[in-house]
Design a protein around this motif. Structure first.
Motif, PDB file in Angstrom:
ATOM      1  N   GLU A  74      -4.357   2.091   6.518  1.00  0.00           N
ATOM      2  CA  GLU A  74      -4.307   2.430   5.093  1.00  0.00           C
ATOM      3  C   GLU A  74      -5.630   2.960   4.570  1.00  0.00           C
ATOM      4  OE1 GLU A  74      -1.384   2.182   4.063  1.00  0.00           O
ATOM      5  OE2 GLU A  74      -0.554   0.808   5.563  1.00  0.00           O
ATOM      6  N   TYR A  83       0.863  -1.175   0.000  1.00  0.00           N
ATOM      7  CA  TYR A  83       0.000   0.000   0.000  1.00  0.00           C
ATOM      8  C   TYR A  83       0.906   1.233   0.000  1.00  0.00           C
ATOM      9  CZ  TYR A  83      -2.688  -3.591   2.435  1.00  0.00           C
ATOM     10  OH  TYR A  83      -3.269  -4.766   2.799  1.00  0.00           O
ATOM     11  N   TRP A 117     -13.198  -5.514   8.541  1.00  0.00           N
ATOM     12  CA  TRP A 117     -13.326  -4.036   8.621  1.00  0.00           C
ATOM     13  C   TRP A 117     -14.227  -3.655   9.799  1.00  0.00           C
ATOM     14  CZ3 TRP A 117     -11.465  -0.230   5.215  1.00  0.00           C
ATOM     15  CH2 TRP A 117     -12.090   1.018   5.260  1.00  0.00           C
ATOM     16  N   CYS A 171      -8.458   1.083   9.510  1.00  0.00           N
ATOM     17  CA  CYS A 171      -7.115   0.503   9.392  1.00  0.00           C
ATOM     18  C   CYS A 171      -6.173   1.626   9.004  1.00  0.00           C
ATOM     19  CB  CYS A 171      -7.079  -0.614   8.355  1.00  0.00           C
ATOM     20  SG  CYS A 171      -7.228   0.015   6.676  1.00  0.00           S
ATOM     21  N   CYS A 180      -7.838  -9.281   6.725  1.00  0.00           N
ATOM     22  CA  CYS A 180      -7.206  -8.016   7.090  1.00  0.00           C
ATOM     23  C   CYS A 180      -7.970  -7.346   8.235  1.00  0.00           C
ATOM     24  CB  CYS A 180      -7.184  -7.108   5.873  1.00  0.00           C
ATOM     25  SG  CYS A 180      -5.984  -5.801   6.036  1.00  0.00           S
ATOM     26  N   CYS A 229      -8.523  -7.941   1.930  1.00  0.00           N
ATOM     27  CA  CYS A 229      -8.252  -6.552   2.334  1.00  0.00           C
ATOM     28  C   CYS A 229      -9.035  -5.570   1.463  1.00  0.00           C
ATOM     29  CB  CYS A 229      -6.751  -6.316   2.220  1.00  0.00           C
ATOM     30  SG  CYS A 229      -6.278  -4.627   2.522  1.00  0.00           S
ATOM     31  N   ARG A 230      -9.804  -4.684   2.102  1.00  0.00           N
ATOM     32  CA  ARG A 230     -10.587  -3.691   1.341  1.00  0.00           C
ATOM     33  C   ARG A 230      -9.661  -2.676   0.666  1.00  0.00           C
ATOM     34  NH1 ARG A 230     -13.166  -5.828  -0.600  1.00  0.00           N
ATOM     35  NH2 ARG A 230     -12.169  -7.603   0.316  1.00  0.00           N
ATOM     36  N   CYS A 231      -8.593  -2.300   1.348  1.00  0.00           N
ATOM     37  CA  CYS A 231      -7.692  -1.289   0.776  1.00  0.00           C
ATOM     38  C   CYS A 231      -6.974  -1.846  -0.451  1.00  0.00           C
ATOM     39  CB  CYS A 231      -6.686  -0.828   1.827  1.00  0.00           C
ATOM     40  SG  CYS A 231      -7.481  -0.063   3.240  1.00  0.00           S
TER      41      CYS A 231
HETATM   42 FE1  FES Z   1      -6.560  -4.096   4.717  1.00  0.00          FE
HETATM   43 FE2  FES Z   1      -7.161  -1.491   5.025  1.00  0.00          FE
HETATM   44  S1  FES Z   1      -5.175  -2.406   4.953  1.00  0.00           S
HETATM   45  S2  FES Z   1      -8.525  -3.203   5.059  1.00  0.00           S
END
Ligand code: FES
Length: 381
Positions: free
Chosen positions: A268, A194, A250, A266, A246, A321-323
Motif C-alpha cells: 500500500e 486502504y 517498515w 509494503c 504492520c 501502520c504507516r499507510c
Molecule cells: Fe501498513 Fe503500508 S500497509 S505500512
C-alpha cells in the motif's frame, strides 16, 4: 545492513526475507476491497520476463527467501511458469496468490513441474450467486474446480476469504465448504482499509457483534477439526484498540515490487503520496533496500513522535501502520489511529459506530473497474 540507526529491531537480520512480485495489476475480477491502487489503470508498463528474472536474482543476493507471485491476477502473465522455474532454481520458497480464474489444470501441472510450493486461492462466499456478486464476475464454479485440481495435483490448499459485512455471517458455512474440499489452511482475512477498501469502508465494515459471532464459530470449528484444518482469524485493528505491527515494521523484512518495477516497503506504500519510490530499472536493489530514503523513512523507531516515542510497546508494534496513519491523518509519522493511545483514535471509533448504519444512501459499493473513481468523483462533486 540498513543504515537507519542503532535502534533497529529487524527479525530478518536486516534482510528482505519476504518478497512479493506484483506481476500485473490486470485482473478479471472487480473486488471493491482490492489492495491495488485506485488508479491501477495508470500502470501500463509491466516489467518484462527478463527484468523480473533480474529482480529475482538481485533479491536473492540480499537475502529474500519467501516469495509471493501476486497481482492483480498473476495468471494473466503467460510467463508465470518461466518465472516460477527461475525462482525455484534460485532457492526461493514460492507461493502463488490467485483468484483461481485462469488457473487451469494444465497450467497447474506445469507450475508443479517447475517447482511451485504453495497456492492461495481467494473465495468470497459459499453461496455461488453471492460470491459472484461480490467480485462482479461469474467465478465461483471456476474456483471450486480449481481447488479440486489443486488437490488432485498434490498441492496443499490455502483458502483465503476476505471478510466484510457481506460474508461475515457465513463463516460457519464457509468452513463447511472448506471441509468438503479437504482444505488444509483456511484464512479469514478481515479487511484492512486502504485503497478500494477504504473507499468502500462504510459499506464493508462489519459490526463488533458480527465479528464476535464469527470468532465464536471459528473457535468451535477449531475445537472440532483439530489438526485437520488450520483456521486463521484475527480480530482487526479497528476493533482491537491496538495497532498491528504492520509488515513487522517498515523496511524490516518485506519488499514488494510493483508491476512497473517500483520498489515498495509494503503493497500500500504508494498511498503515501510524498514518498518517491525507487525503481529497479534505475537503481540496484541492494541500494534500494539498504540506502534509499524511502526504505529508511520509517525504519526502526527514530522517526517516531509522541505518544509512540515514550511508549513501551514501540518495539513490538512500531506505532502501527504507516499507510493507515497517512490515509487517516495526513501524516505518516503519526501514531496509527487504530491505537487507543492515538489522539486520532476517535476516527476509528466513529467509523466502527457508523458501521451500524447499513451503507450510505445513494452510495453503492464502488467496484474495481477502470475509471470507477473518476466517475465517482464526478457523481459526488
Ligand atoms: Fe501498513 Fe503500508 S500497509 S505500512
Amino acid at each position: 545492513m540498513p543504515k537507519a540507526g542503532s535502534d533497529l529491531k529487524l527479525d530478518g537480520n536486516g534482510k528482505p526475507l519476504w518478497l512479493v512480485l506484483e506481476l500485473t495489476y490486470k485482473c478479471p475480477l472487480k473486488c471493491p476491497w482490492c489492495s491495488n491502487p485506485l488508479g491501477f489503470e495508470d500502470y501500463a508498463n509491466e516489467l518484462t520476463t527478463q527484468e523480473w528474472k533480474t529482480v529475482l536474482r538481485d533479491a536473492r543476493k540480499i537475502g529474500s527467501l519467501q516469495l509471493g507471485f501476486s497481482g492483480g491476477e498473476p495468471m494473466v502473465r503467460s510467463d508465470l511458469e518461466e518465472l516460477v522455474d527461475e525462482a525455484d532454481t534460485l532457492g526461493y520458497y514460492t507461493n502463488l496468490i490467485s483468484s483461481g480464474v485462469g488457473l487451469t489444470k494444465d497450467r497447474l501441472k506445469e507450475l508443479k513441474r517447475v517447482g511451485l510450493k504453495q497456492i492461495q486461492i481467494s473465495l468470497q462466499h459459499n453461496d455461488a450467486a453471492k460470491n459472484d456478486a461480490m467480485v462482479g464476475v461469474k467465478s465461483f464454479e471456476q474456483k471450486m474446480q480449481c481447488i479440486e485440481d489443486i488437490k488432485s495435483i498434490g498441492f496443499p490448499v490455502v483458502m483465503n476469504v476476505p471478510v466484510s459485512r457481506f460474508n461475515i455471517d457465513a463463516v460457519e458455512d464457509i468452513i463447511k465448504l472448506a471441509e468438503y474440499h479437504n482444505v488444509e489452511f483456511l484464512e479469514f482475512a478481515n479487511l484492512q482499509y486502504y485503497n478500494w477498501a477504504l473507499l468502500n469502508r462504510d459499506e464493508l465494515l462489519p459490526t463488533i457483534e458480527q465479528l464476535q459471532h464469527a470468532e465464536a464459530k471459528v473457535n468451535e470449528a477449531r475445537a472440532r477439526l483439530g489438526k485437520n484444518m488450520t483456521i486463521y482469524f484475527v480480530i482487526p485493528d479497528y476493533f482491537d484498540g491496538r495497532p498491528k505491527a504492520c509488515m513487522n515494521g517498515w523496511g524490516a523484512i518485506h519488499l514488494t515490487i510493483a508491476p512497473d518495477g517500483s520498489a515498495l516497503p509494503c503493497q500500500e506504500a504508494q498511498t503515501i503520496t510524498h514518498l518517491e519510490f525507487p525503481n529497479v530499472k534505475d537503481r540496484p536493489l541492494d541500494w534500494i533496500w539498504n540506502e534509499s530514503p524511502t526504505f529508511n523513512a520509517y525504519r526502526g523507531t527514530s522517526w517516531m513522535k509522541e505518544p509512540c516515542v515514550g511508549c513501551d510497546e514501540k518495539e513490538n508494534d512500531f506505532g502501527g501502520c504507516r499507510c493507515q496513519a497517512f490515509a487517516l491523518t495526513g501524516d505518516a509519522t503519526n501514531t496509527d489511529p487504530a491505537c487507543s493511545k492515538s489522539p486520532h483514535f476517535d476516527m476509528i471509533t466513529s467509523a466502527v459506530e457508523n458501521a451500524r448504519v447499513t451503507g450510505r444512501p445513494g452510495m453503492p459499493l464502488v467496484m474495481r473497474t477502470r475509471g470507477a473513481v473518476s466517475n465517482l468523483m464526478k457523481k459526488v462533486c
